[in-house]
Structures are given as C-alpha cells and as structure tokens.
Write a protein that holds these residues in place. Structure first.
Motif, mmCIF file in Angstrom:
data_model
loop_
_atom_site.group_PDB
_atom_site.id
_atom_site.type_symbol
_atom_site.label_atom_id
_atom_site.label_comp_id
_atom_site.label_asym_id
_atom_site.label_seq_id
_atom_site.Cartn_x
_atom_site.Cartn_y
_atom_site.Cartn_z
ATOM 1 N N LYS A 1 52.103 113.144 20.912
ATOM 2 C CA LYS A 1 52.042 113.014 22.294
ATOM 3 C C LYS A 1 53.547 113.063 22.920
ATOM 4 C CE LYS A 1 47.802 110.158 22.251
ATOM 5 N NZ LYS A 1 47.700 110.163 20.594
ATOM 6 N N ILE A 2 54.444 112.294 22.516
ATOM 7 C CA ILE A 2 55.629 112.338 23.306
ATOM 8 C C ILE A 2 56.660 112.815 22.369
ATOM 9 C CG2 ILE A 2 54.994 110.033 24.210
ATOM 10 C CD1 ILE A 2 56.689 108.302 22.438
ATOM 11 N N GLY A 3 56.457 113.398 21.194
ATOM 12 C CA GLY A 3 57.594 114.186 20.324
ATOM 13 C C GLY A 3 58.623 113.320 19.584
ATOM 14 N N PHE A 4 59.750 113.862 19.613
ATOM 15 C CA PHE A 4 60.955 113.177 18.913
ATOM 16 C C PHE A 4 61.378 111.823 19.305
ATOM 17 C CE2 PHE A 4 65.368 112.646 18.072
ATOM 18 C CZ PHE A 4 65.397 112.946 16.596
ATOM 19 N N VAL A 5 61.005 111.406 20.735
ATOM 20 C CA VAL A 5 61.609 110.057 21.086
ATOM 21 C C VAL A 5 60.558 108.821 20.420
ATOM 22 C CG1 VAL A 5 62.688 110.934 23.275
ATOM 23 C CG2 VAL A 5 60.186 110.574 22.995
ATOM 24 N N ALA A 6 59.396 109.343 19.896
ATOM 25 C CA ALA A 6 58.434 108.460 19.132
ATOM 26 C C ALA A 6 59.183 107.733 17.989
ATOM 27 C CB ALA A 6 57.255 108.959 18.557
ATOM 28 N N THR A 7 60.354 108.622 17.328
ATOM 29 C CA THR A 7 61.127 107.947 16.305
ATOM 30 C C THR A 7 61.911 106.753 16.803
ATOM 31 O OG1 THR A 7 62.919 109.310 16.830
ATOM 32 C CG2 THR A 7 61.101 110.340 15.152
ATOM 33 N N ALA A 8 62.446 107.039 18.171
ATOM 34 C CA ALA A 8 63.091 105.650 18.563
ATOM 35 C C ALA A 8 62.403 104.805 19.071
ATOM 36 C CB ALA A 8 63.891 106.290 20.041
ATOM 37 N N TRP A 9 61.020 104.967 19.560
ATOM 38 C CA TRP A 9 60.240 103.763 19.961
ATOM 39 C C TRP A 9 59.780 102.970 18.750
ATOM 40 C CZ3 TRP A 9 60.901 101.514 24.380
ATOM 41 C CH2 TRP A 9 61.106 102.430 25.490
ATOM 42 N N ALA A 10 59.634 103.661 17.544
ATOM 43 C CA ALA A 10 59.216 103.302 16.306
ATOM 44 C C ALA A 10 60.157 102.148 15.569
ATOM 45 C CB ALA A 10 58.969 104.398 15.219
ATOM 46 N N ASN A 11 61.362 102.565 15.719
ATOM 47 C CA ASN A 11 62.626 101.575 15.275
ATOM 48 C C ASN A 11 62.514 100.239 16.228
ATOM 49 O OD1 ASN A 11 63.842 103.099 13.239
ATOM 50 N ND2 ASN A 11 65.112 104.250 14.739
ATOM 51 N N THR A 12 62.483 100.511 17.621
ATOM 52 C CA THR A 12 62.480 99.321 18.536
ATOM 53 C C THR A 12 61.436 98.530 18.347
ATOM 54 O OG1 THR A 12 63.631 100.627 20.062
ATOM 55 C CG2 THR A 12 62.400 98.491 21.091
ATOM 56 N N ALA A 13 60.042 98.950 18.224
ATOM 57 C CA ALA A 13 59.217 98.236 17.801
ATOM 58 C C ALA A 13 59.090 97.191 16.507
ATOM 59 C CB ALA A 13 57.800 98.733 18.053
ATOM 60 N N ALA A 14 59.601 97.925 15.722
ATOM 61 C CA ALA A 14 59.792 97.617 14.234
ATOM 62 C C ALA A 14 60.633 96.364 14.201
ATOM 63 C CB ALA A 14 60.197 98.577 13.190
ATOM 64 N N TRP A 15 62.066 96.628 14.874
ATOM 65 C CA TRP A 15 62.688 95.511 14.921
ATOM 66 C C TRP A 15 62.383 94.048 15.517
ATOM 67 C CZ3 TRP A 15 66.923 99.134 17.614
ATOM 68 C CH2 TRP A 15 67.426 100.009 16.676
ATOM 69 N N LEU A 16 61.608 94.360 16.809
ATOM 70 C CA LEU A 16 61.268 93.231 17.489
ATOM 71 C C LEU A 16 59.958 92.713 16.761
ATOM 72 C CD1 LEU A 16 61.018 91.571 20.113
ATOM 73 C CD2 LEU A 16 59.228 93.303 20.985
ATOM 74 N N GLY A 17 59.196 93.322 16.122
ATOM 75 C CA GLY A 17 58.184 92.549 15.273
ATOM 76 C C GLY A 17 58.710 91.916 14.092
ATOM 77 N N ALA A 18 59.746 92.258 13.541
ATOM 78 C CA ALA A 18 60.374 91.605 12.463
ATOM 79 C C ALA A 18 61.174 90.333 12.730
ATOM 80 C CB ALA A 18 61.018 92.608 11.529
ATOM 81 N N LEU A 19 61.753 90.581 13.975
ATOM 82 C CA LEU A 19 62.523 89.402 14.515
ATOM 83 C C LEU A 19 61.586 88.012 14.758
ATOM 84 C CD1 LEU A 19 64.922 88.159 16.271
ATOM 85 C CD2 LEU A 19 64.358 89.485 18.100
ATOM 86 N N ILE A 20 60.592 88.532 15.348
ATOM 87 C CA ILE A 20 59.705 87.471 15.811
ATOM 88 C C ILE A 20 59.350 86.555 14.548
ATOM 89 C CG2 ILE A 20 57.449 86.837 16.792
ATOM 90 C CD1 ILE A 20 57.855 89.360 18.790
ATOM 91 N N LEU A 21 58.993 87.234 13.625
ATOM 92 C CA LEU A 21 58.411 86.465 12.211
ATOM 93 C C LEU A 21 59.623 85.875 11.830
ATOM 94 C CD1 LEU A 21 56.246 86.371 10.295
ATOM 95 C CD2 LEU A 21 57.073 88.396 9.104
ATOM 96 N N ASN A 22 60.849 86.363 11.489
ATOM 97 C CA ASN A 22 61.896 85.468 11.038
ATOM 98 C C ASN A 22 62.418 84.618 11.824
ATOM 99 O OD1 ASN A 22 63.198 87.147 8.371
ATOM 100 N ND2 ASN A 22 62.304 88.679 9.494
ATOM 101 N N PHE A 23 62.430 84.729 13.019
ATOM 102 C CA PHE A 23 62.566 83.550 14.246
ATOM 103 C C PHE A 23 61.842 82.391 13.812
ATOM 104 C CE2 PHE A 23 61.496 81.272 18.117
ATOM 105 C CZ PHE A 23 62.895 80.724 18.422
ATOM 106 N N VAL A 24 60.433 82.805 13.896
ATOM 107 C CA VAL A 24 59.676 81.344 13.703
ATOM 108 C C VAL A 24 59.808 80.583 12.304
ATOM 109 C CG1 VAL A 24 57.205 80.782 13.291
ATOM 110 C CG2 VAL A 24 57.803 82.290 15.171
#
Length: 446
Positions: A409-432
C-alpha cells in the motif's frame, strides 16, 4: 594493583562512573559504525551499487549469526560482573573458564551451520541473481572467520564486566584503521572485490583480539588455572540461563529484519541498495543508545551483585539523560539532511530518493530505541533475560505484520514504520518489567 586493572562501579559518584565507562564504549562503537559507513563508501564507489547491494544484503544474515554470539557474550558478561561486584573472585574465574568452553562449542556449531545454510537462505530471501555470487563470497569468508568474531566478543565482555571499557576502545581504534587500509589495498590495488572486503574485516578483528588478550593477561584476579576448567554443570546452566535468551533475542529480532529484506529484495536492486544504506545510518545513529545500554548493563550488574539497588535507579536517570541528548542531535540530522547523507554512499538517483523517504520517519522516532537500549539492558543485568527475549519476539511479529499489511500500500516507507512500531512495542514491555523488578528489590532491601 587490582584497582588499576579493573574498575569497581559500586562506589563513587554515579554520573561520573557511567560517563567514564560510556565514552570509551561510545567511541569504540562509533568507530565501528564509521568504519561500516566508510566501508560502504569504499565498496559503493570502488565496486558499484551492485557490490554494495550484495554486502548490504548479507547484513541481516550476519546479524542473525553474529548477533547470536554477541547476545551470548553479553549474557555471560552479566554473570562475570555480578560475581565481580560481590567480590566472588573464585566464582568469577570459574564462570570465565566455563564461558570459554561454551564459546568453543558454539563457534564450531555456528560456523558449520551458517556455511551450509548460506546459499539456501540467500535464495529464500529473494536475493537477485545480479548479486548472489558476491553475497555468497562475502558470507563464506565472514562465517568462516566466526572464531575471531566470537573471540573478540568474549574478551570484550570480560573486560567490560570488570569496568574496563578503555581496552576494547583501543582495540577498535587499531582494528578500524587496519580495516580501512586493507579495504583500500584489496579493492584498489589487488582488485579482490567483496572477497577482499571480507578478508580485511577478519584480519582487523583478529588484531583486536590480540589487543584485548594482552590486557586480560595482566589482570591478576582472572588468571585461570586448570581447576577453574573442571566441569561445573551449575555454572554452565547459569551462563546459559543469561546468555541464551539474549542470543535468541538478537537472532529473533534479525528474523524480522530478514523478512523486511525479503520484501525489499523483491522490489529490485535499487531498493536493496537503499535499504542497505538506511541500515548503515540507523546503526550509526543509535550507537549512543547502544553504548549507554552497555554502560547501564555493566553498572547495573555490578550493583545488583552488591545489593545496591538505589544506585541502579540513579544510573537509570543518568542513562536516560544521555540517550535523550543523543536523540535530539542525531535525530535532527536524519530529519533535516537525509539526501545529503544518502549521497555519501550512493550514486543512483532512485536509491537516494528512497533513503530520503525512509530516514526522517526513523529520525523522529529514534527516542524509542534509545530508551529501549537502557531499559532492556537494565532488565538483563538484574537477571531477567527472558523479558528482553520476549521483546525480541514482539519486535519480530510487529515488523512482519506491518510489512505484510502495508508494503503493497505505501511501498518502501513501510520498512521505516515497521522499525518504529517494533521499537515502541519492545520498549513498553521492557519498561514495565524493569520498573516492577527494581521496585520489588528496593522494597525488600529496606
């Protein structure tokens, strides 16, 4: 004598100790990443975008294997630091001896397995016929030299667990200079192509091992004897309990990256080249966070072993300030000058435009991975390696889902958003996990 050889992080001003440990780690890691960037420039300008794509295409695979060994060494270092912080020097020596034996076995398994699996995996991730031969050449040399890579990881982890981050820095300075010189010679003088690039890497790493070994021989409290190598199932299990989850975390994370590589390769060589350059810059600009995480790990491990939990909280605050400053400076560069950064490594107009789309997204959100390094290292250093491992699984799942759902749907920039979302999800888990564990320890230590 001992104080000149090792550095106790359980006494003294917290900010001073962390900064003293942080800067050598940061400069050594930055040198490594700057070398990677220089390596990319040399390969791209000297051998062309296809050769650059071949080397970049191997990045996810090499991270899968080498990241596994890095994770093991990182997990082992926590045990070393806890024993050192508790002044249990007999246990420290036994743990180092057991780690050496484990690393020998692991080296044999990883080297054999990675060489056998290399060609099938390259085909599985849709590596273009234009670059597969160079990818194979590079991979066989790098994986064939894993004994050197794992040797450096182990030596560096021992030194850092004892509070010495300067010696690994010196080793990296020397090896980086050697690596760049050898790259230039092998490419421009002897015309060895990507084979020369890989050989230069292994030779330089071997030199770094020698530098670290020279210092290790001078540290009295870790001079090993035959009795230290006697079989100890309990010690092996303790090392594996911390090392394997961290190793799996790295490798699981790399699987998500390989999935992205699969989809990127399917788009064409220009996209592969662009993604390779984006990866180089991401790795470069997250180094302050990565280095702070290493400092946080050593500091927390020693103080956890000594039962000084309030100092861990102080160390957390100092670490978060460091990574926030780094985010402001480096994130701004990714947002404001992406085309300029891309132009340092690439010659094609299409790859440069793709990099310019990718980098601002990660520049705005890089704070997530910077904080992740700090909290994840804290969890690991307090003997909670399974939460970071689970966060690695979470990162992989998020990356895969976003790529599958959005790349069409959005092409190559999906790779950037994949990184960003992965970082945020892992951060929340480790923070808690970090907050729950530290508060519990502080409560029961009163």
């Amino acid at each position: 004598m001992e104080q000149q050889q090792t550095y106790n992080l359980t006494e003294g001003k917290v900010s001073k100790l962390i900064l003293r440990f942080f800067f050598p780690v940061f400069f050594s890691n930055m040198l490594q990443q700057i070398y990677n960037v220089a390596d990319t420039v040399i390969v791209g300008k000297g051998l062309g975008d296809n050769a650059l794509a071949a080397v970049g295409n191997m990045s996810s695979l090499t991270y899968f294997v080498i990241g596994f060994s890095n994770g093991l060494a990182g997990g082992f270092s926590i045990i070393f630091a806890q024993h050192y912080g508790a002044n249990k020097y007999d246990e420290l020596r036994r743990s180092i001896a057991s780690a050496i034996k484990l690393c020998i076995i692991i080296t044999i398994v990883l080297t054999t397995g990675s060489i056998i699996a290399l060609e099938p995996v390259l085909k599985l991730i849709q590596t273009s016929n234009l670059i597969i031969d160079d990818s194979l050449t590079y991979g066989y040399v790098i994986f064939g030299g894993l004994i050197v890579t794992i040797g450096y990881n182990l030596c560096g982890s021992i030194l850092r667990s004892l509070g010495d981050s300067k010696t690994p820095f010196i080793a990296i300075v020397i090896s980086t200079v050697i690596n760049i010189v050898l790259n230039l010679v092998f490419i421009f003088v002897f015309d060895k192509g990507v084979f020369g690039v890989a050989i230069a890497t292994i030779i330089a790493q071997f030199i770094s091992v020698l530098v670290c070994l020279r210092k290790l021989k001078k540290i009295d409290i870790i001079q090993l004897e035959i009795r230290d190598f006697r079989r100890s199932i309990a010690m092996v299990l303790e090392l594996l309990k911390n090392g394997v989850p961290m190793a799996l975390m790295n490798s699981i994370t790399s699987i998500g990256i390989m999935v992205i590589q699969y989809f990127v390769n399917g788009l064409g060589v220009a996209f592969t080249s662009a993604y390779s350059v984006c990866g180089k810059y991401i790795n470069l600009f997250i180094e302050p966070g990565c280095s702070t995480g290493i400092a946080m790990s050593a500091f927390t491990s020693q103080n956890y072993g000594a039962g000084k939990y309030k100092r861990i909280r102080e160390g957390l605050h100092v670490s978060l300030i460091i990574v926030t400053i780094a985010y402001i400076v480096l994130g701004a560069a990714m947002v404001l000058i992406p085309e300029t950064l891309a132009g340092f490594m690439l010659t094609g107009e299409k790859p440069i435009s793709l990099v310019a789309e990718f980098m601002p997204i990660c520049g705005y959100t890089m704070i997530f991975i910077n904080f992740l390094f700090v909290y994840r290292s804290g969890c690991q250093a307090m003997g909670r390696p399974f939460v970071p491992m689970l966060s690695g699984v979470l990162e992989m799942v998020i990356r895969v889902l976003i790529i599958i759902l959005f790349v069409s749907k959005i092409g190559f920039v999906a790779t950037a958003w994949a990184n960003t979302a992965a970082w945020l999800g892992a951060l929340i888990l480790n923070f808690v996990a970090f907050e729950v564990n530290l508060r519990r320890k502080m409560k029961f230590s009163r």
